[in-house]
Design a protein around this motif. Structure first.
Motif, PDB file in Angstrom:
ATOM      1  N   ARG A 324       0.859  -1.193   0.000  1.00  0.00           N
ATOM      2  CA  ARG A 324       0.000   0.000   0.000  1.00  0.00           C
ATOM      3  C   ARG A 324       0.895   1.243   0.000  1.00  0.00           C
ATOM      4  O   ARG A 324       2.077   1.186   0.366  1.00  0.00           O
ATOM      5  CB  ARG A 324      -0.916   0.015   1.226  1.00  0.00           C
ATOM      6  CG  ARG A 324      -1.884  -1.153   1.313  1.00  0.00           C
ATOM      7  CD  ARG A 324      -2.908  -1.156   0.179  1.00  0.00           C
ATOM      8  NE  ARG A 324      -3.859  -0.069   0.276  1.00  0.00           N
ATOM      9  CZ  ARG A 324      -5.100  -0.175   0.800  1.00  0.00           C
ATOM     10  NH1 ARG A 324      -5.492  -1.334   1.298  1.00  0.00           N
ATOM     11  NH2 ARG A 324      -5.924   0.849   0.829  1.00  0.00           N
ATOM     12  N   MET A 325       0.288   2.376  -0.346  1.00  0.00           N
ATOM     13  CA  MET A 325       1.044   3.638  -0.380  1.00  0.00           C
ATOM     14  C   MET A 325       0.073   4.773  -0.111  1.00  0.00           C
ATOM     15  O   MET A 325      -1.101   4.551   0.174  1.00  0.00           O
ATOM     16  CB  MET A 325       1.762   3.799  -1.725  1.00  0.00           C
ATOM     17  CG  MET A 325       1.015   3.367  -2.962  1.00  0.00           C
ATOM     18  SD  MET A 325      -0.294   4.494  -3.548  1.00  0.00           S
ATOM     19  CE  MET A 325       0.684   5.859  -4.139  1.00  0.00           C
ATOM     20  N   ASP A 326       0.596   5.991  -0.147  1.00  0.00           N
ATOM     21  CA  ASP A 326      -0.244   7.180   0.011  1.00  0.00           C
ATOM     22  C   ASP A 326      -1.067   7.329  -1.256  1.00  0.00           C
ATOM     23  O   ASP A 326      -0.559   7.760  -2.298  1.00  0.00           O
ATOM     24  CB  ASP A 326       0.653   8.395   0.238  1.00  0.00           C
ATOM     25  CG  ASP A 326      -0.135   9.691   0.415  1.00  0.00           C
ATOM     26  OD1 ASP A 326      -1.377   9.669   0.250  1.00  0.00           O
ATOM     27  OD2 ASP A 326       0.495  10.719   0.722  1.00  0.00           O
ATOM     28  N   GLU A 327      -2.346   6.985  -1.181  1.00  0.00           N
ATOM     29  CA  GLU A 327      -3.169   6.922  -2.388  1.00  0.00           C
ATOM     30  C   GLU A 327      -3.547   8.308  -2.917  1.00  0.00           C
ATOM     31  O   GLU A 327      -4.182   8.406  -3.967  1.00  0.00           O
ATOM     32  CB  GLU A 327      -4.395   6.053  -2.118  1.00  0.00           C
ATOM     33  CG  GLU A 327      -3.967   4.593  -1.924  1.00  0.00           C
ATOM     34  CD  GLU A 327      -5.090   3.650  -1.553  1.00  0.00           C
ATOM     35  OE1 GLU A 327      -6.251   4.110  -1.429  1.00  0.00           O
ATOM     36  OE2 GLU A 327      -4.796   2.455  -1.371  1.00  0.00           O
ATOM     37  N   GLY A 395      -0.977  15.349   6.493  1.00  0.00           N
ATOM     38  CA  GLY A 395      -0.411  16.612   6.029  1.00  0.00           C
ATOM     39  C   GLY A 395      -0.004  16.500   4.584  1.00  0.00           C
ATOM     40  O   GLY A 395      -0.255  15.495   3.914  1.00  0.00           O
ATOM     41  N   GLU A 396       0.639  17.544   4.072  1.00  0.00           N
ATOM     42  CA  GLU A 396       0.993  17.563   2.663  1.00  0.00           C
ATOM     43  C   GLU A 396       2.143  16.630   2.335  1.00  0.00           C
ATOM     44  O   GLU A 396       2.200  16.063   1.239  1.00  0.00           O
ATOM     45  CB  GLU A 396       1.332  18.993   2.235  1.00  0.00           C
ATOM     46  CG  GLU A 396       0.121  19.933   2.235  1.00  0.00           C
ATOM     47  CD  GLU A 396       0.461  21.298   1.667  1.00  0.00           C
ATOM     48  OE1 GLU A 396       1.600  21.456   1.154  1.00  0.00           O
ATOM     49  OE2 GLU A 396      -0.393  22.191   1.726  1.00  0.00           O
ATOM     50  N   ALA A 397       3.093  16.471   3.243  1.00  0.00           N
ATOM     51  CA  ALA A 397       4.225  15.590   2.972  1.00  0.00           C
ATOM     52  C   ALA A 397       3.737  14.157   2.773  1.00  0.00           C
ATOM     53  O   ALA A 397       2.774  13.714   3.418  1.00  0.00           O
ATOM     54  CB  ALA A 397       5.231  15.646   4.118  1.00  0.00           C
ATOM     55  N   GLU A 398       4.423  13.422   1.903  1.00  0.00           N
ATOM     56  CA  GLU A 398       3.926  12.103   1.513  1.00  0.00           C
ATOM     57  C   GLU A 398       3.837  11.134   2.679  1.00  0.00           C
ATOM     58  O   GLU A 398       2.929  10.310   2.723  1.00  0.00           O
ATOM     59  CB  GLU A 398       4.815  11.524   0.410  1.00  0.00           C
ATOM     60  CG  GLU A 398       4.312  10.196  -0.122  1.00  0.00           C
ATOM     61  CD  GLU A 398       5.182   9.630  -1.229  1.00  0.00           C
ATOM     62  OE1 GLU A 398       5.137   8.411  -1.440  1.00  0.00           O
ATOM     63  OE2 GLU A 398       5.908  10.410  -1.876  1.00  0.00           O
ATOM     64  N   ASP A 399       4.764  11.209   3.633  1.00  0.00           N
ATOM     65  CA  ASP A 399       4.679  10.298   4.770  1.00  0.00           C
ATOM     66  C   ASP A 399       4.196  11.002   6.037  1.00  0.00           C
ATOM     67  O   ASP A 399       4.401  10.512   7.148  1.00  0.00           O
ATOM     68  CB  ASP A 399       6.004   9.583   5.020  1.00  0.00           C
ATOM     69  CG  ASP A 399       7.118  10.531   5.457  1.00  0.00           C
ATOM     70  OD1 ASP A 399       6.963  11.758   5.267  1.00  0.00           O
ATOM     71  OD2 ASP A 399       8.136  10.042   5.991  1.00  0.00           O
ATOM     72  N   ASP A 400       3.555  12.162   5.881  1.00  0.00           N
ATOM     73  CA  ASP A 400       2.936  12.839   7.022  1.00  0.00           C
ATOM     74  C   ASP A 400       1.540  12.259   7.190  1.00  0.00           C
ATOM     75  O   ASP A 400       0.588  12.675   6.536  1.00  0.00           O
ATOM     76  CB  ASP A 400       2.866  14.342   6.774  1.00  0.00           C
ATOM     77  CG  ASP A 400       2.328  15.111   7.994  1.00  0.00           C
ATOM     78  OD1 ASP A 400       1.999  14.450   9.007  1.00  0.00           O
ATOM     79  OD2 ASP A 400       2.248  16.346   7.925  1.00  0.00           O
ATOM     80  N   GLY A 401       1.460  11.242   8.027  1.00  0.00           N
ATOM     81  CA  GLY A 401       0.184  10.573   8.228  1.00  0.00           C
ATOM     82  C   GLY A 401       0.368   9.350   9.098  1.00  0.00           C
ATOM     83  O   GLY A 401       1.336   9.240   9.857  1.00  0.00           O
ATOM     84  N   TYR A 402      -0.539   8.404   8.968  1.00  0.00           N
ATOM     85  CA  TYR A 402      -0.595   7.256   9.869  1.00  0.00           C
ATOM     86  C   TYR A 402      -0.700   5.964   9.062  1.00  0.00           C
ATOM     87  O   TYR A 402      -1.217   5.948   7.941  1.00  0.00           O
ATOM     88  CB  TYR A 402      -1.791   7.388  10.812  1.00  0.00           C
ATOM     89  CG  TYR A 402      -1.836   8.735  11.503  1.00  0.00           C
ATOM     90  CD1 TYR A 402      -1.014   8.996  12.598  1.00  0.00           C
ATOM     91  CD2 TYR A 402      -2.668   9.755  11.040  1.00  0.00           C
ATOM     92  CE1 TYR A 402      -1.021  10.230  13.223  1.00  0.00           C
ATOM     93  CE2 TYR A 402      -2.685  11.003  11.662  1.00  0.00           C
ATOM     94  CZ  TYR A 402      -1.857  11.237  12.739  1.00  0.00           C
ATOM     95  OH  TYR A 402      -1.860  12.461  13.353  1.00  0.00           O
ATOM     96  N   VAL A 403      -0.210   4.891   9.649  1.00  0.00           N
ATOM     97  CA  VAL A 403      -0.345   3.558   9.082  1.00  0.00           C
ATOM     98  C   VAL A 403      -1.158   2.722  10.058  1.00  0.00           C
ATOM     99  O   VAL A 403      -0.811   2.634  11.243  1.00  0.00           O
ATOM    100  CB  VAL A 403       1.027   2.905   8.827  1.00  0.00           C
ATOM    101  CG1 VAL A 403       0.848   1.471   8.340  1.00  0.00           C
ATOM    102  CG2 VAL A 403       1.815   3.726   7.801  1.00  0.00           C
ATOM    103  N   MET A 404      -2.255   2.143   9.577  1.00  0.00           N
ATOM    104  CA  MET A 404      -3.143   1.333  10.413  1.00  0.00           C
ATOM    105  C   MET A 404      -3.076  -0.129  10.005  1.00  0.00           C
ATOM    106  O   MET A 404      -2.979  -0.446   8.820  1.00  0.00           O
ATOM    107  CB  MET A 404      -4.594   1.786  10.282  1.00  0.00           C
ATOM    108  CG  MET A 404      -4.926   3.107  10.891  1.00  0.00           C
ATOM    109  SD  MET A 404      -6.720   3.383  10.825  1.00  0.00           S
ATOM    110  CE  MET A 404      -6.806   5.038  11.475  1.00  0.00           C
TER     111      MET A 404
END
Length: 450
Positions: A324-327, A395-404
């Motif tokens: 999976r990736m930042d869709e 957020g705007e950065a590609e890995d600014d977020g969460y993995v569930m």
């Protein structure tokens, strides 16, 4: 009793559970308002014929509802196909059926235009679910689908169009289907294809739909022998990759690597090349055991549009799946991807643990930095039965977020919904939601924001 693959982490749940106000360790980010849903095969009984093959167990969707920093509920519900409803003593849900193919919608669960659908491939229609995961019935998008649908879909983050590639052994073509942001089928294109190959996944770029025409095809011999999955490796079927213009529908075929692909990480256009990142099985497919050519690896294909040649490079040779990736970057250049590795996956594909580069590589989530060519590994340990990692951007950065991901807690005998910071992947989880029941290993899921 029927011989069954539903053991260990795949052992089915035996009841439907509803629980409210779940206990949480850590703090759920306030911006996570929505549902984390995941589908997978879960036979009603291990004595049932559907329990003899992992791909055919009745679908069960597990969901956690998050809002305002709280875990409001957990629910698990069987998808009521006609057979499931009858066995549960319930009325069959009304709705269309394609070619009598009404079987378990057990592969994915997606949100489309405010609606929720459990999906499966090979000729059947998706099943619509309510917000609370009760089954509404089979759906053809208000008559827009001329046949079945697909397990995997890919959403163009710019146009909002949802792309799917459907197949069915009775067709002489694949079917590319586009659903618009309102949930209406806007376009259907038939793509002539020989030998009725299986196509579990595909890819999109800004310019192309990327089609995998690989040597796993419908087998009449398997069908006559009563195989649940009548598909087999076909030496006489050449491996090809199709590039279908999203604008005109024209397809250009190029010779591809002789392999099998269940899942795409992502794809994008790069000048005169198309880049496709996939989990690739070297070869082999025997009644869903991919044990003739070795375990899968994460590969990158570079398709040269001038020469038609395909270059193959291995990004990570360790056994892993469920990429999976930042869709928000589907079909566009990207940097980060996420995959899962579990001992149960090794067993499923027939890989021997001693053949793996790292025997301790078990129940692990991996973050790939494709720009640097590095990986971070988050191990959960024996008995964790870690599932597919789903990324949610913050957020705007590609890995600014969460993995569930759902992760089994062997000490509790129940599952947790683990929420990791993608930028602190190996650090303490942002939050761990403690569920009241075990969640078996399954297939695919989605974060569906409210």
């Amino acid at each position: 009793m029927t011989t069954t693959p539903f053991t260990g982490g795949f052992t089915p749940a035996t009841e439907e559970v509803t629980a409210f106000d779940l206990k949480v360790t850590g703090r759920i980010p306030a911006e996570l308002n929505g549902r984390y849903l995941r589908n997978g095969p879960n036979p009603l009984s291990l004595d049932d014929p559907s329990a003899s093959h992992l791909f055919f167990g009745e679908g069960m969707v597990h969901g956690v509802r998050l809002r305002d920093g709280r875990a409001e509920w957990y629910r698990n519900r069987w998808v009521r196909s006609a057979g499931v409803a009858e066995r549960l003593g319930e009325p069959v849900r009304p709705g269309p059926v394609h070619a009598d193919m009404d079987f378990a919608a057990n592969t994915h669960v997606i949100g489309v235009a405010g609606r929720t659908f459990a999906t499966v491939e090979a000729g059947a229609l998706p099943y619509e679910l309510s917000y609370e995961l009760d089954t509404i019935g089979p759906c053809d998008f208000d008559g827009g689908l001329p046949g079945g649908y697909a397990a995997h879909t890919h959403l163009d983050p710019v146009s909002g169009e949802l792309h799917a590639l459907a197949y069915y052994f009775g067709w002489d073509h694949h079917q590319h289907i586009v659903v618009d942001p309102k949930g209406v089928v806007a376009q259907v294109r038939n793509i002539p294809i020989a030998d009725a190959p299986m196509v579990h996944d595909f890819a999109i770029t800004e310019r192309f739909v990327v089609i995998y025409d690989l040597p796993v095809t419908f087998s009449l011999v398997h069908a006559e022998k009563g195989h649940k999955l009548p598909y087999a490796w076909n030496e006489g079927h050449p491996a090809r990759i199709g590039l279908m213009s999203r604008e005109t529908g024209d397809v250009r075929w190029v010779e591809g690597p002789s392999c099998w692909v269940f899942h795409t990480l992502n794809a994008y256009d790069d000048g005169d090349e198309v880049v496709v990142d996939v989990v690739s099985y070297p070869r082999g497919f025997v009644d869903a055991r991919l044990d003739q050519g070795g375990p899968p690896r994460l590969d990158r294909w570079r398709i040269n549009l001038r020469t038609g040649r395909v270059g193959v490079a291995t990004l990570d040779d360790r056994t892993q799946e469920f990429p999976r990736m930042d869709e928000r970057r589907t079909g566009r250049p990207y940097r980060y991807g996420y995959t899962a590795a579990t001992r149960e996956l090794h067993d499923l594909i027939g890989a021997e643990l001693e053949d793996l580069p790292d025997p301790a590589f078990d129940n692990t989530l991996i973050k790939h930095d494709l720009l640097r060519g590095t990986q971070e590994s988050r191990q959960f340990g024996r008995g964790a039965y870690v599932g597919e990692p789903v990324f949610i951007g913050a957020g705007e950065a590609e890995d600014d977020g969460y993995v569930m991901s759902y992760v089994n807690n062997p000490d509790r005998g129940a599952a947790d919904l683990v929420i990791l910071s993608a930028q602190d992947f190996t650090g303490t989880p942002v939050a761990t939601v403690h569920l009241p029941a075990r969640v078996p290993l399954g297939f695919h899921g989605s974060w569906i924001a409210d």
